[in-house]
Structure formats: C-alpha cells, structure tokens
Motif scaffolding. Structure first.
Motif, PDB file in Angstrom:
ATOM      1  N   PRO A  18       2.537   6.417   5.985  1.00 10.56           N
ATOM      2  CA  PRO A  18       1.785   7.656   5.805  1.00 10.56           C
ATOM      3  C   PRO A  18       2.008   8.677   6.909  1.00 10.56           C
ATOM      4  O   PRO A  18       1.677   9.847   6.755  1.00 10.56           O
ATOM      5  CB  PRO A  18       0.323   7.187   5.800  1.00 10.56           C
ATOM      6  CG  PRO A  18       0.329   5.932   6.616  1.00 10.56           C
ATOM      7  CD  PRO A  18       1.665   5.275   6.326  1.00 10.56           C
TER       8      PRO A  18
ATOM      9  N   ARG B  31       5.636   4.360   1.958  1.00 13.35           N
ATOM     10  CA  ARG B  31       4.950   3.235   2.600  1.00 13.35           C
ATOM     11  C   ARG B  31       4.413   3.604   3.980  1.00 13.35           C
ATOM     12  O   ARG B  31       3.500   2.957   4.487  1.00 13.35           O
ATOM     13  CB  ARG B  31       5.925   2.054   2.730  1.00 13.35           C
ATOM     14  CG  ARG B  31       6.465   1.530   1.403  1.00 13.35           C
ATOM     15  CD  ARG B  31       5.443   0.674   0.679  1.00 13.35           C
ATOM     16  NE  ARG B  31       5.015  -0.438   1.490  1.00 13.35           N
ATOM     17  CZ  ARG B  31       5.726  -1.553   1.646  1.00 13.35           C
ATOM     18  NH1 ARG B  31       6.889  -1.706   1.028  1.00 13.35           N
ATOM     19  NH2 ARG B  31       5.274  -2.535   2.413  1.00 13.35           N
TER      20      ARG B  31
ATOM     21  N   LYS C 220      -6.617   8.516  -1.613  1.00 12.02           N
ATOM     22  CA  LYS C 220      -5.627   8.637  -0.548  1.00 12.02           C
ATOM     23  C   LYS C 220      -4.542   7.564  -0.590  1.00 12.02           C
ATOM     24  O   LYS C 220      -3.537   7.677   0.108  1.00 12.02           O
ATOM     25  CB  LYS C 220      -6.322   8.571   0.819  1.00 12.02           C
ATOM     26  CG  LYS C 220      -7.277   9.720   1.090  1.00 12.02           C
ATOM     27  CD  LYS C 220      -6.570  11.058   1.109  1.00 12.02           C
ATOM     28  CE  LYS C 220      -7.522  12.183   1.474  1.00 12.02           C
ATOM     29  NZ  LYS C 220      -6.856  13.507   1.466  1.00 12.02           N
ATOM     30  N   GLU C 221      -4.735   6.517  -1.373  1.00 11.65           N
ATOM     31  CA  GLU C 221      -3.752   5.438  -1.375  1.00 11.65           C
ATOM     32  C   GLU C 221      -3.844   4.625  -2.659  1.00 11.65           C
ATOM     33  O   GLU C 221      -4.843   4.694  -3.388  1.00 11.65           O
ATOM     34  CB  GLU C 221      -3.963   4.521  -0.173  1.00 11.65           C
ATOM     35  CG  GLU C 221      -5.287   3.782  -0.183  1.00 11.65           C
ATOM     36  CD  GLU C 221      -5.498   2.955   1.077  1.00 11.65           C
ATOM     37  OE1 GLU C 221      -5.881   1.771   0.954  1.00 11.65           O
ATOM     38  OE2 GLU C 221      -5.286   3.504   2.182  1.00 11.65           O
TER      39      GLU C 221
ATOM     40  N   GLN D  46      -3.159   0.571  -3.797  1.00 17.42           N
ATOM     41  CA  GLN D  46      -2.890  -0.797  -3.363  1.00 17.42           C
ATOM     42  C   GLN D  46      -2.438  -1.625  -4.562  1.00 17.42           C
ATOM     43  O   GLN D  46      -3.046  -1.559  -5.632  1.00 17.42           O
ATOM     44  CB  GLN D  46      -4.148  -1.413  -2.747  1.00 17.42           C
ATOM     45  CG  GLN D  46      -4.658  -0.674  -1.519  1.00 17.42           C
ATOM     46  CD  GLN D  46      -5.976  -1.230  -1.011  1.00 17.42           C
ATOM     47  OE1 GLN D  46      -6.564  -2.133  -1.609  1.00 17.42           O
ATOM     48  NE2 GLN D  46      -6.446  -0.687   0.107  1.00 17.42           N
TER      49      GLN D  46
ATOM     50  N   THR E 271       0.857  -1.180   0.000  1.00 16.85           N
ATOM     51  CA  THR E 271       0.000   0.000   0.000  1.00 16.85           C
ATOM     52  C   THR E 271       0.891   1.227   0.000  1.00 16.85           C
ATOM     53  O   THR E 271       1.814   1.337   0.809  1.00 16.85           O
ATOM     54  CB  THR E 271      -0.924   0.029   1.230  1.00 16.85           C
ATOM     55  OG1 THR E 271      -1.746  -1.147   1.235  1.00 16.85           O
ATOM     56  CG2 THR E 271      -1.824   1.260   1.192  1.00 16.85           C
ATOM     57  N   TYR E 272       0.621   2.148  -0.911  1.00 14.80           N
ATOM     58  CA  TYR E 272       1.428   3.355  -1.056  1.00 14.80           C
ATOM     59  C   TYR E 272       0.571   4.588  -0.781  1.00 14.80           C
ATOM     60  O   TYR E 272      -0.606   4.648  -1.154  1.00 14.80           O
ATOM     61  CB  TYR E 272       2.006   3.447  -2.475  1.00 14.80           C
ATOM     62  CG  TYR E 272       2.878   2.274  -2.851  1.00 14.80           C
ATOM     63  CD1 TYR E 272       4.226   2.248  -2.505  1.00 14.80           C
ATOM     64  CD2 TYR E 272       2.348   1.191  -3.543  1.00 14.80           C
ATOM     65  CE1 TYR E 272       5.027   1.166  -2.850  1.00 14.80           C
ATOM     66  CE2 TYR E 272       3.146   0.110  -3.883  1.00 14.80           C
ATOM     67  CZ  TYR E 272       4.478   0.101  -3.533  1.00 14.80           C
ATOM     68  OH  TYR E 272       5.263  -0.975  -3.873  1.00 14.80           O
ATOM     69  N   TYR E 273       1.191   5.576  -0.126  1.00 14.85           N
ATOM     70  CA  TYR E 273       0.506   6.810   0.219  1.00 14.85           C
ATOM     71  C   TYR E 273       1.236   8.005  -0.398  1.00 14.85           C
ATOM     72  O   TYR E 273       2.379   7.898  -0.815  1.00 14.85           O
ATOM     73  CB  TYR E 273       0.443   6.973   1.744  1.00 14.85           C
ATOM     74  CG  TYR E 273      -0.188   5.801   2.457  1.00 14.85           C
ATOM     75  CD1 TYR E 273      -1.564   5.753   2.675  1.00 14.85           C
ATOM     76  CD2 TYR E 273       0.592   4.732   2.904  1.00 14.85           C
ATOM     77  CE1 TYR E 273      -2.144   4.681   3.326  1.00 14.85           C
ATOM     78  CE2 TYR E 273       0.015   3.648   3.547  1.00 14.85           C
ATOM     79  CZ  TYR E 273      -1.339   3.623   3.760  1.00 14.85           C
ATOM     80  OH  TYR E 273      -1.910   2.550   4.389  1.00 14.85           O
TER      81      TYR E 273
ATOM     82  N   THR F 113      -1.050  14.047  -1.603  1.00 12.72           N
ATOM     83  CA  THR F 113      -1.664  13.063  -2.496  1.00 12.72           C
ATOM     84  C   THR F 113      -2.614  13.730  -3.486  1.00 12.72           C
ATOM     85  O   THR F 113      -3.505  14.481  -3.092  1.00 12.72           O
ATOM     86  CB  THR F 113      -2.454  12.020  -1.680  1.00 12.72           C
ATOM     87  OG1 THR F 113      -1.585  11.421  -0.723  1.00 12.72           O
ATOM     88  CG2 THR F 113      -3.014  10.943  -2.599  1.00 12.72           C
TER      89      THR F 113
END
Length: 248
Positions: A133, A131, A99-100, A102, A14-16, A199
């Motif tokens: 947040p 990674r 916001k993210e 996946q 999961t990336y933010y 973001t």
C-alpha cells in the motif's frame, strides 16, 4: 500406526487500491467459488448494527436496502464471502472493506487453492490492486523532495546574480528551470494516475466509466490545474532567462 495428515494449503493475501463495482464483486465471488456447489456459498454483511446473510450478493443488497431499519446515511463498508465443499477440501474466505480486500484459500486440495488464488490475484490486479500500500506514496514523496531541492537551487541561482557572472547564473537557471518543468509534469501525471486509481468499493452500483480526467474528483482537478500553472510559470522563467542570455 498413525496416518500422516494430508498436506493443506493455507493461502492468505491482502490487496490495496482495489477499484471494484457491484459486477466486479460478483465476478470475484464467482471466480473464488468455482468448483464449490452454490448451496455451500454464503455472503454476509453488518450494517447499522444488523447482520445479514444471503447466498448471493444481489440477495444481500436487496435484504439490506429493504430492511425496516435501513439508513442510507450510514456507510456500508463491509461484505464477507465464504464457501466450502462438503469435505472442506476446498475453502475460500473473502472480506471486502473500503480500504482493502482480504482473500484466503485453505484446504487439502492444494492445486485448486493455488489455482484459484492466482485467478483472483490476476483479476484484482487488473482493477488496480497492489500488495504494497505504500509503493505509490514512496514514489510520490521522492518526486516532491526532488522538486523542493530543485526549487531551492533555483532560488540560490537567482540570489547569486549579484555575486557571479550573469551568464553562469542564467545557465544554471535555464538548466534547473527545465528540470523543474519536467518534474512538475511528472508529478502531475503521477497525481492523475494516483487519483484515478484510488481505492473505490461500490457495493450497490458499478464504477463510473470514462476517461481518467472524467473520473477525477473536483479537488484533484484543481490540484492538477494548479500544477499546470506552475509548469507554465517555470516555462516562462526558462524563456526569460534564455532571452536575457541571448541579449534579446
């Protein structure tokens, strides 16, 4: 005699703080599906309670905006991408939200899964992805706390003018006003970088280009200018204290 199951890759990330425009999203999908036939690719979304599925992002966007019940006042905040080969030895799933992002790679082709995962991580990292947040928030809170402590010390030094040698007090004010000036500059720099890297997911157009300042929102510009005024005030206090000590 039973055959041992083949080893499988099962990677999920999961990336933010991603900053992705339309061409970036298309590139993410292209990288992720490299090595999988295009006929096995699906891109879908849910907008205004209607589900749309197409084979490319461009076709999906056209399908959504040209739908009879399309309403541009309803936020579009999700795109799902999936692809797999005929044997399912290579499978990828990507979900992009506001916001993210996946990303999941699974299948028995372990080398392909790890390689693609590394490519996606590098690509997203070059577009601001992290990674953790909370990393930026923790650093920012630390700087704000330090500013509050220094401000308290400056106030204490000013009060102590009536109880201690003025030279000692002025020396304290000079040192800590200088430190306050440095911390204000550091806080301003961090806020600018944070606002510029906030973001942003644009599905239908590319991200705006230009300098960091030009990409800031109006509220962020006002905040930075306010901090600049505070820094100038700290500098003025520093010069005034030095002048008093020097007897000018």
């Amino acid at each position: 005699m039973t055959t041992a199951p083949s080893p499988r890759a099962d990677l999920f990330r999961t990336y933010y703080l991603c900053r992705l425009g339309r061409s970036d999203i298309q590139r993410v999908f292209s990288i992720a599906s490299d090595g999988i036939p295009s006929a096995e690719v699906q891109v879908k979304t849910v907008h205004n309670d209607a589900e749309y599925t197409r084979s490319t992002l461009s076709d999906l966007i056209d399908g959504v905006v040209n739908a009879a019940d399309y309403d541009d006042r309803i936020p579009w905040n999700n795109v799902y991408f999936s692809a797999s080969d005929a044997t399912e030895s290579r499978r990828v799933y990507i979900a992009i939200f506001n916001k993210e992002v996946q990303v999941a790679f699974t299948g028995t082709d372990i080398i392909w899964s790890h390689g693609q995962n590394a490519r996606i991580e590098l690509f997203l990292g070059n577009r601001g992805a992290v990674r953790d947040p909370e990393a930026h928030s923790r650093t920012l809170k630390g700087v704000v706390t330090m500013l509050l402590l220094v401000g308290f010390w400056l106030a204490f030094s000013a009060i102590s003018l009536f109880t201690e040698s003025k030279y000692v007090t002025y020396a304290n004010m000079v040192v800590f006003a200088a430190f306050m000036l440095f911390e204000l500059w550091r806080l301003s720099s961090m806020l600018v970088r944070r606002e510029a890297s906030r973001t942003k997911i644009f599905y239908m157009q590319d991200l705006p280009q230009g300098s960091i300042w030009s990409r800031l929102e109006t509220s962020a510009k006002i905040l930075v200018l306010t901090l600049a005024v505070g820094a100038i005030a700290a500098l003025a206090a520093l010069i005034s204290a030095w002048a008093d000590v020097a007897g000018l």
